[in-house]
Design an enzyme around this catalytic site. Sequence first.
Site, PDB file in Angstrom:
ATOM      1  N   GLU A  24       5.912  -2.685  11.684  1.00  9.72           N
ATOM      2  CA  GLU A  24       4.767  -1.740  11.795  1.00  9.72           C
ATOM      3  C   GLU A  24       4.004  -2.726  11.134  1.00  9.72           C
ATOM      4  OE1 GLU A  24       4.611   1.194  13.268  1.00  9.72           O
ATOM      5  OE2 GLU A  24       6.809   1.364  13.623  1.00  9.72           O
ATOM      6  N   CYS A  75      -2.958   1.051   7.020  1.00  9.81           N
ATOM      7  CA  CYS A  75      -2.823   0.557   8.300  1.00  9.81           C
ATOM      8  C   CYS A  75      -3.598   1.431   9.511  1.00  9.81           C
ATOM      9  CB  CYS A  75      -1.425   0.327   8.898  1.00  9.81           C
ATOM     10  SG  CYS A  75      -0.499   1.747   8.915  1.00  9.81           S
ATOM     11  N   GLU A 127      -9.409  -6.406  10.355  1.00  5.35           N
ATOM     12  CA  GLU A 127      -8.988  -5.495   9.643  1.00  5.35           C
ATOM     13  C   GLU A 127      -9.402  -5.716   8.375  1.00  5.35           C
ATOM     14  OE1 GLU A 127      -4.456  -5.584   9.019  1.00  5.35           O
ATOM     15  OE2 GLU A 127      -4.790  -3.413   8.927  1.00  5.35           O
ATOM     16  N   ASN A 170       0.882  -1.067  -0.236  1.00  7.37           N
ATOM     17  CA  ASN A 170       0.157   0.213  -0.059  1.00  7.37           C
ATOM     18  C   ASN A 170       0.939   1.295   0.096  1.00  7.37           C
ATOM     19  OD1 ASN A 170       0.721  -0.354   2.670  1.00  7.37           O
ATOM     20  ND2 ASN A 170      -1.171   0.518   3.603  1.00  7.37           N
TER      21      ASN A 170
HETATM   22  P1  NAP Z   1       2.171  -8.449   3.731  1.00  6.94           P
HETATM   23  O1  NAP Z   1       1.528  -9.650   3.040  1.00  6.94           O
HETATM   24  O2  NAP Z   1       2.694  -8.869   5.036  1.00  6.94           O
HETATM   25  O3  NAP Z   1       3.638  -7.961   2.889  1.00  6.94           O
HETATM   26  C1  NAP Z   1       4.471  -7.250   3.271  1.00  6.94           C
HETATM   27  C2  NAP Z   1       5.711  -7.300   2.668  1.00  6.94           C
HETATM   28  O4  NAP Z   1       6.399  -8.553   3.322  1.00  6.94           O
HETATM   29  C3  NAP Z   1       5.839  -7.502   1.172  1.00  6.94           C
HETATM   30  O5  NAP Z   1       6.826  -7.108   0.843  1.00  6.94           O
HETATM   31  C4  NAP Z   1       5.814  -9.082   1.023  1.00  6.94           C
HETATM   32  O6  NAP Z   1       6.429  -9.541  -0.027  1.00  6.94           O
HETATM   33  C5  NAP Z   1       6.612  -9.519   2.244  1.00  6.94           C
HETATM   34  N1  NAP Z   1       6.679 -10.824   2.793  1.00  6.94           N
HETATM   35  C6  NAP Z   1       5.698 -11.671   2.640  1.00  6.94           C
HETATM   36  N2  NAP Z   1       6.014 -12.836   3.422  1.00  6.94           N
HETATM   37  C7  NAP Z   1       7.240 -12.710   3.889  1.00  6.94           C
HETATM   38  C8  NAP Z   1       8.048 -13.316   4.685  1.00  6.94           C
HETATM   39  N3  NAP Z   1       7.727 -14.670   4.908  1.00  6.94           N
HETATM   40  N4  NAP Z   1       9.214 -12.876   4.936  1.00  6.94           N
HETATM   41  C9  NAP Z   1       9.481 -11.831   4.520  1.00  6.94           C
HETATM   42  N5  NAP Z   1       8.899 -10.945   3.741  1.00  6.94           N
HETATM   43  C10 NAP Z   1       7.651 -11.224   3.682  1.00  6.94           C
HETATM   44  O7  NAP Z   1       1.289  -7.122   3.897  1.00  6.94           O
HETATM   45  P2  NAP Z   1       0.657  -6.322   2.694  1.00  6.94           P
HETATM   46  O8  NAP Z   1      -0.304  -7.123   2.230  1.00  6.94           O
HETATM   47  O9  NAP Z   1       1.659  -5.919   1.619  1.00  6.94           O
HETATM   48  O10 NAP Z   1       0.262  -5.200   3.420  1.00  6.94           O
HETATM   49  C11 NAP Z   1      -0.844  -5.068   4.015  1.00  6.94           C
HETATM   50  C12 NAP Z   1      -0.844  -5.244   5.546  1.00  6.94           C
HETATM   51  O11 NAP Z   1       0.112  -4.343   6.055  1.00  6.94           O
HETATM   52  C13 NAP Z   1      -2.184  -4.655   6.570  1.00  6.94           C
HETATM   53  O12 NAP Z   1      -2.150  -5.812   7.419  1.00  6.94           O
HETATM   54  C14 NAP Z   1      -1.709  -3.509   6.994  1.00  6.94           C
HETATM   55  O13 NAP Z   1      -2.278  -3.119   8.155  1.00  6.94           O
HETATM   56  C15 NAP Z   1      -0.012  -3.546   6.922  1.00  6.94           C
HETATM   57  N6  NAP Z   1       0.365  -2.292   7.096  1.00  6.94           N
HETATM   58  C16 NAP Z   1       0.968  -1.828   8.380  1.00  6.94           C
HETATM   59  C17 NAP Z   1       1.515  -0.593   8.442  1.00  6.94           C
HETATM   60  C18 NAP Z   1       1.986  -0.041   9.592  1.00  6.94           C
HETATM   61  O14 NAP Z   1       2.859   1.121   9.609  1.00  6.94           O
HETATM   62  N7  NAP Z   1       1.645  -0.162  10.746  1.00  6.94           N
HETATM   63  C19 NAP Z   1       1.790   0.325   7.213  1.00  6.94           C
HETATM   64  C20 NAP Z   1       1.276  -0.435   5.935  1.00  6.94           C
HETATM   65  C21 NAP Z   1       0.560  -1.620   6.056  1.00  6.94           C
HETATM   66  P3  NAP Z   1       5.272 -10.170  -1.159  1.00  6.94           P
HETATM   67  O15 NAP Z   1       4.585  -8.923  -1.804  1.00  6.94           O
HETATM   68  O16 NAP Z   1       6.457 -10.662  -2.032  1.00  6.94           O
HETATM   69  O17 NAP Z   1       4.516 -11.188  -0.624  1.00  6.94           O
HETATM   70  O1  G3H Z   2      -0.675   1.909   5.657  1.00 12.53           O
HETATM   71  C1  G3H Z   2       0.175   2.370   6.720  1.00 12.53           C
HETATM   72  C2  G3H Z   2       0.647   3.655   6.529  1.00 12.53           C
HETATM   73  O2  G3H Z   2       1.623   3.661   7.674  1.00 12.53           O
HETATM   74  C3  G3H Z   2      -0.416   4.713   6.946  1.00 12.53           C
HETATM   75  O3  G3H Z   2       0.234   6.002   6.597  1.00 12.53           O
HETATM   76  O4  G3H Z   2      -1.667   7.520   7.858  1.00 12.53           O
HETATM   77  O5  G3H Z   2      -0.043   8.269   6.038  1.00 12.53           O
HETATM   78  O6  G3H Z   2      -1.737   6.826   5.085  1.00 12.53           O
HETATM   79  P1  G3H Z   2      -0.871   7.097   6.419  1.00 12.53           P
END
Ligand code: NAP
Ligand code: G3H
Length: 475
Positions: A250, A284, A377, A154
């Site tokens: 995060e 997030c 979520e 994202n």
């Molecule tokens: P994700 O599926 O966990 O993937 C995040 C990253 O991790 C991608 O680069 C992914 O690569 C990689 N990845 C996947 N499996 C892995 C493993 N086993 N080891 C190491 N890396 C791995 O998350 P997403 O779908 O991209 O993002 C959505 C989620 O992120 C939501 O839950 C959201 O709340 C959270 N988020 C949190 C924050 C925050 O700051 N708290 C900010 C943004 C998003 P691939 O794409 O190749 O699988």
């Molecule tokens: O998706 C997670 C990001 O850390 C959120 O950033 O609040 O600036 O959209 P934002």
Amino acid sequence: MMTQYKNYVNGEWKTSANEIKIYAPASGEELGSVPAMTPEEVDHVYASARAALPAWRALSYVERAAYLHKVADILVRDAEKIGLVLAKEVAKGYKSAVSEVVRTADIIRYAAEEGVRLSGEVLEGGSFEAASKKKIAVVRREPVGLVLAISPFNYPINLAGSKIAPALIGGNVVAFKPPTQGSISGLVLAEAFVEAGIPAGVFNTITGKGSVIGDYIVEHPAVNFINFTGSTPVGERIGRLAGMRPIMLELGGKDSAIVLEDADLALAAKNIVAGAFGYSGQRCTAVKRVLVMESVADELAELVREQVLKLTIGDPLEDADITPLIDTAAADFVEGLVKDAADKGATALTDIKRDGNLICPILFDKVTTDMRLAWEEPFGPVLPFLRVKSIEEAIEISNQSEYGLQASIFTRNYPRAFSIAEKLEVGTVHINNKTQRGTDNFPFLGAKKSGAGVQGVKYSIEAMTTLKSVVFDIE
Ligand code: NAP
Ligand code: G3H
């Protein structure tokens, strides 16, 4: 012919034997391919990075900062071009995508400036046994070494820059793994580092599916620090694999907007809609549930509904507010939450419509705590209202979440807002505003399953550097 994107490793652009094709979620257009790196290729990335570490950490802050300023200038110059790539690849509204690039440049510049102001400290002995009066400690910051930066789909560029720049200014070398859907954007970001002349091996990229190479890149002993943004399950797995190495996680959230009886309801509605439906809820920090006092719930629901009905739906390149979700699995997941809420008696205040991965914004009133939507979520454009009878009940429901990223409180009574903020188990509480990460120098962190460690430029630099104390005695 489709562009074959390459990884940047040890100062060279490299292909791999296998490629992953990337398609635009909104149009289905084939955008190009990225390498699926093998473990041997990852070994080469890490070996090159470690070889580059001594010379990079030996540079002064101002020399390292100069590279970062160049990167920031390039990103601003190319913001529209890069924004277009990003908008297509992750179905983000074009203007938001351009803003993401500019915001990344701002963070990189701020990291460079923050770095040149870093200083150590001198401690004097004599606070414990009298003899220690002679002791002096010179406490300095050192890089941790090789930082693995992993960004989510994202914010593939921004949540890369916010890791890479603080790591580099602190004297670390970096291996950056973008999300697969978002890896073209990540590699375009890499081009800015290359054009800025970053020395070979200091900044490298790794592409490939997390499900295939994730464990390998994380477990690898060459890595000293893992800086990850993404989902909670993957973050927890990384935490387990990291062992004793420091990490920054995060993760997900279930941010509540708590609306009290004395709130400015128009202001609350505006922020709730922007907070819940920006980038179709794929943030997030999105407002993921509204906990509203029963007495003002009807009025607030109507104000929110009016604005939800005005959201534009469709093409990211035309800046629609609501765009197709990142993939079919994401849309199916949201549909499952919606069905569960509808089956258990929640009142839908908008039409429930799905066309492929495009889900029209959905507002549910009278969601109850037995429904999945109260706790999970969605990462999509669906917002539940839970009606509460007291502030205590709002705090209790908010704190019952496994997540603890942020919360908002809408009230005209600031002392009361502060008292509620104290009781909420989250990293940040916003008063009379939507939940959000910025501004980017503020600490950004999650409690419970929302993360570990603190982001925010200064905090990120501190996290990815370590203290070294040199102690000596004076006469
Ligand atoms: P994700 O599926 O966990 O993937 C995040 C990253 O991790 C991608 O680069 C992914 O690569 C990689 N990845 C996947 N499996 C892995 C493993 N086993 N080891 C190491 N890396 C791995 O998350 P997403 O779908 O991209 O993002 C959505 C989620 O992120 C939501 O839950 C959201 O709340 C959270 N988020 C949190 C924050 C925050 O700051 N708290 C900010 C943004 C998003 P691939 O794409 O190749 O699988
Ligand atoms: O998706 C997670 C990001 O850390 C959120 O950033 O609040 O600036 O959209 P934002």
